[in-house]
Design a protein around this motif. Structure first.
Motif, PDB file in Angstrom:
ATOM      1  N   SER A  89       0.850  -1.179   0.000  1.00  0.00           N
ATOM      2  CA  SER A  89       0.000   0.000   0.000  1.00  0.00           C
ATOM      3  C   SER A  89       0.890   1.233   0.000  1.00  0.00           C
ATOM      4  CB  SER A  89      -0.942  -0.006   1.214  1.00  0.00           C
ATOM      5  OG  SER A  89      -1.905   1.028   1.065  1.00  0.00           O
ATOM      6  N   THR A 120      -7.532 -10.987  -0.837  1.00  0.00           N
ATOM      7  CA  THR A 120      -8.610 -10.562   0.054  1.00  0.00           C
ATOM      8  C   THR A 120      -8.480 -11.153   1.455  1.00  0.00           C
ATOM      9  OG1 THR A 120     -10.054 -12.368  -0.680  1.00  0.00           O
ATOM     10  CG2 THR A 120     -10.231 -10.247  -1.858  1.00  0.00           C
ATOM     11  N   LEU A 151      -4.150  -5.300   4.964  1.00  0.00           N
ATOM     12  CA  LEU A 151      -5.536  -5.633   4.652  1.00  0.00           C
ATOM     13  C   LEU A 151      -5.949  -5.147   3.267  1.00  0.00           C
ATOM     14  CD1 LEU A 151      -7.180  -4.736   8.078  1.00  0.00           C
ATOM     15  CD2 LEU A 151      -6.319  -6.958   7.297  1.00  0.00           C
ATOM     16  N   TYR A 152      -6.684  -5.980   2.553  1.00  0.00           N
ATOM     17  CA  TYR A 152      -7.172  -5.640   1.217  1.00  0.00           C
ATOM     18  C   TYR A 152      -8.001  -4.353   1.244  1.00  0.00           C
ATOM     19  CZ  TYR A 152      -9.463  -6.105  -3.318  1.00  0.00           C
ATOM     20  OH  TYR A 152      -9.922  -5.880  -4.603  1.00  0.00           O
ATOM     21  N   GLU A 153      -8.795  -4.191   2.292  1.00  0.00           N
ATOM     22  CA  GLU A 153      -9.669  -3.024   2.414  1.00  0.00           C
ATOM     23  C   GLU A 153      -8.946  -1.799   2.953  1.00  0.00           C
ATOM     24  OE1 GLU A 153     -10.270  -5.938   4.135  1.00  0.00           O
ATOM     25  OE2 GLU A 153     -11.600  -6.823   2.662  1.00  0.00           O
ATOM     26  N   GLY A 163      -6.659   0.754   0.946  1.00  0.00           N
ATOM     27  CA  GLY A 163      -6.797  -0.610   0.458  1.00  0.00           C
ATOM     28  C   GLY A 163      -6.415  -0.736  -1.006  1.00  0.00           C
ATOM     29  N   VAL A 213      -8.172  -1.395  -3.755  1.00  0.00           N
ATOM     30  CA  VAL A 213      -8.993  -0.691  -4.745  1.00  0.00           C
ATOM     31  C   VAL A 213      -8.633   0.795  -4.748  1.00  0.00           C
ATOM     32  CG1 VAL A 213     -11.345  -0.029  -5.381  1.00  0.00           C
ATOM     33  CG2 VAL A 213     -10.862  -2.382  -4.650  1.00  0.00           C
ATOM     34  N   GLU A 214      -8.530   1.402  -3.574  1.00  0.00           N
ATOM     35  CA  GLU A 214      -8.173   2.816  -3.514  1.00  0.00           C
ATOM     36  C   GLU A 214      -6.780   3.055  -4.087  1.00  0.00           C
ATOM     37  OE1 GLU A 214      -7.676   6.578  -0.442  1.00  0.00           O
ATOM     38  OE2 GLU A 214      -8.631   4.743   0.290  1.00  0.00           O
ATOM     39  N   THR A 245      -7.136  -9.023  -8.072  1.00  0.00           N
ATOM     40  CA  THR A 245      -7.657  -9.380  -6.753  1.00  0.00           C
ATOM     41  C   THR A 245      -7.592 -10.888  -6.587  1.00  0.00           C
ATOM     42  OG1 THR A 245      -9.133  -7.465  -6.724  1.00  0.00           O
ATOM     43  CG2 THR A 245      -9.683  -9.297  -5.250  1.00  0.00           C
TER      44      THR A 245
END
Length: 136
Positions: free
Chosen positions: A8, A31, A37-39, A54, A56-57, A109
């Motif tokens: 990240s 995930t 963490l993925y999120e 995360g 996606v961001e 993912t």
């Protein structure tokens, strides 16, 4: 180009100002990663103010930096990259709309993938193919 595997960046975007020219980015994240963490989240050793985004961001930020529209994604299909997981566990998402010439961003993912899973040789082959396609 670069590949981010289970990583990240800072939550505060101003702490990470990419240079120019921008580069293509491939984000690969599981995930079931309980380390990063993925999120998104915080590391236990950090203050509450030291959050990280995360997968996606991170992909959306990378897409915006590359001139792509982070709100427009393309389903690039699924592939099987982790032998220990059943079926084609890796969902590939492309950020390709409006990108600066020669740039692209993808998010792979790994459904139920851990922090650093045991990949098949296909992972290395496909990640390297992706990197080689990014030469400008």
């Amino acid at each position: 180009a670069l590949v981010s595997l289970a990583g990240s960046t800072w939550d505060e975007e101003s702490l990470c100002q990419p240079g120019t020219p921008a580069v293509s980015v491939l984000v690969v994240h599981g995930t079931a990663d309980d380390t990063v963490l993925y999120e998104g989240g915080i590391f236990e050793s950090m203050d509450e103010s030291e959050r990280y985004p995360g997968a996606v961001e991170l992909s959306e930020r990378s897409a915006a930096t590359a001139g792509c529209d982070p709100g427009v994604t393309t389903d690039l299909g699924t592939v099987d990259l982790i032998p220990a997981l059943d079926g084609e566990e890796t969902e590939r998402t492309g950020y390709q709309s409006g990108c600066d010439e020669g740039l692209e961003v993808e998010l792979w993912t790994l459904r139920e993938g851990s922090h650093i899973p045991f990949f098949s040789q296909d992972f290395a082959d496909q990640a390297l193919d992706w990197l080689f396609r990014q030469s400008r």
